[in-house]
Design a protein around this motif. Sequence first.
Motif, PDB file in Angstrom:
ATOM      1  N   GLY A 187       0.789  -1.227   0.000  1.00 32.55           N
ATOM      2  CA  GLY A 187       0.000   0.000   0.000  1.00 32.55           C
ATOM      3  C   GLY A 187       0.821   1.277   0.000  1.00 32.55           C
ATOM      4  N   VAL A 188       2.119   1.174   0.329  1.00 33.00           N
ATOM      5  CA  VAL A 188       2.931   2.380   0.546  1.00 33.00           C
ATOM      6  C   VAL A 188       3.235   3.148  -0.741  1.00 33.00           C
ATOM      7  CG1 VAL A 188       5.208   3.215   1.292  1.00 33.00           C
ATOM      8  CG2 VAL A 188       3.952   1.593   2.714  1.00 33.00           C
ATOM      9  N   GLU A 215       0.290   8.797  -5.304  1.00 33.79           N
ATOM     10  CA  GLU A 215      -0.978   9.539  -5.275  1.00 33.79           C
ATOM     11  C   GLU A 215      -0.785  10.901  -4.600  1.00 33.79           C
ATOM     12  OE1 GLU A 215      -5.469   9.092  -3.438  1.00 33.79           O
ATOM     13  OE2 GLU A 215      -4.282   7.279  -3.769  1.00 33.79           O
ATOM     14  N   ALA A 216      -0.023  10.900  -3.499  1.00 37.18           N
ATOM     15  CA  ALA A 216       0.250  12.153  -2.775  1.00 37.18           C
ATOM     16  C   ALA A 216       1.057  13.120  -3.641  1.00 37.18           C
ATOM     17  CB  ALA A 216       1.003  11.857  -1.480  1.00 37.18           C
ATOM     18  N   LYS A 228       0.411   5.003  -2.431  1.00 38.41           N
ATOM     19  CA  LYS A 228       0.032   6.152  -1.606  1.00 38.41           C
ATOM     20  C   LYS A 228       1.004   7.317  -1.810  1.00 38.41           C
ATOM     21  CE  LYS A 228      -1.488   7.065   3.158  1.00 38.41           C
ATOM     22  NZ  LYS A 228      -1.529   6.517   4.536  1.00 38.41           N
TER      23      LYS A 228
END
Length: 287
Positions: free
Chosen positions: A34-35, A41-42, A38
Amino acid sequence: MPNLTDLSTIRDLCARHDFALSKGFGQNFIVNPGVCPKIVEAAGIDGGWGVLEIGPGIGVLTKELALRAKKVVAVEVDKRLPPLLEETLAEFDNVEIVLQDILKVDIAGLIREKFPGMPVAVCANLPYYITSPILMRLLEEKLPIRHITVMVQKEAAQRITAAPGSREAGAISYAVAYYAKPRLLFSVQPGSFYPPPKVTSAVIQLEVRETPAVETQDEAGFFRLIRAAFSQRRKTAANSVSSALGVPKAAVTAALEAAGLPATARPEQLTLEDFCRLQQQMAAPEG
């Protein structure tokens, strides 16, 4: 597409290429699936962007960047990694590996050559031991970079993103705030890596300013003054600056007072604007 966050896949890949993780290069591969999505996306990267990645490892973050960006250029210092990356990133034609030391490569030239006409971002899982030198080089060279989204040690993240004038601030907080608007985005636990580090990590984003936060006539002198003020953190700014720069304490105290600042101020109590006024007073001719 190999699952690069799966431990058995990583071990098999490393075994086939006779690759052992290097403590010297601060290598910790991300195994929490998941890292990386994320982080990307950020970073707000889409199909028009060019992305400079630093230290791709086996390509876990690189893959996520390549899925979204127009082009990814990954700068890697470890000469053993290109054969692994050639395998893990084989399906992407928008990724280029540059085998160089990010602290020595001509970054401005690299951006001009590889990302013509594109907005450029930096995205990376930075080795802890050279976080500050890398960030300061990216900022000091005033490169055409929109923002920098990186994972670093959480303690460093808190210091880097601390507001000047706050208790947590250090010299790097002021340098970063001068060039960029920093934000701490989220924490990442040790178990998200292989091997797990002994500390928690955090992802930060630095939105690079078009012009510095304050105006100074002598940028090098401005940062010398800030570094001097923080060189002996437990002392007052007057004591630290006097000791580090070899200036009589009375002269520093007079400059503080002339700048409208308390003679007993500690460095972390001063803002960027305060240091600017102090520098001007210290540079002013006597009499």
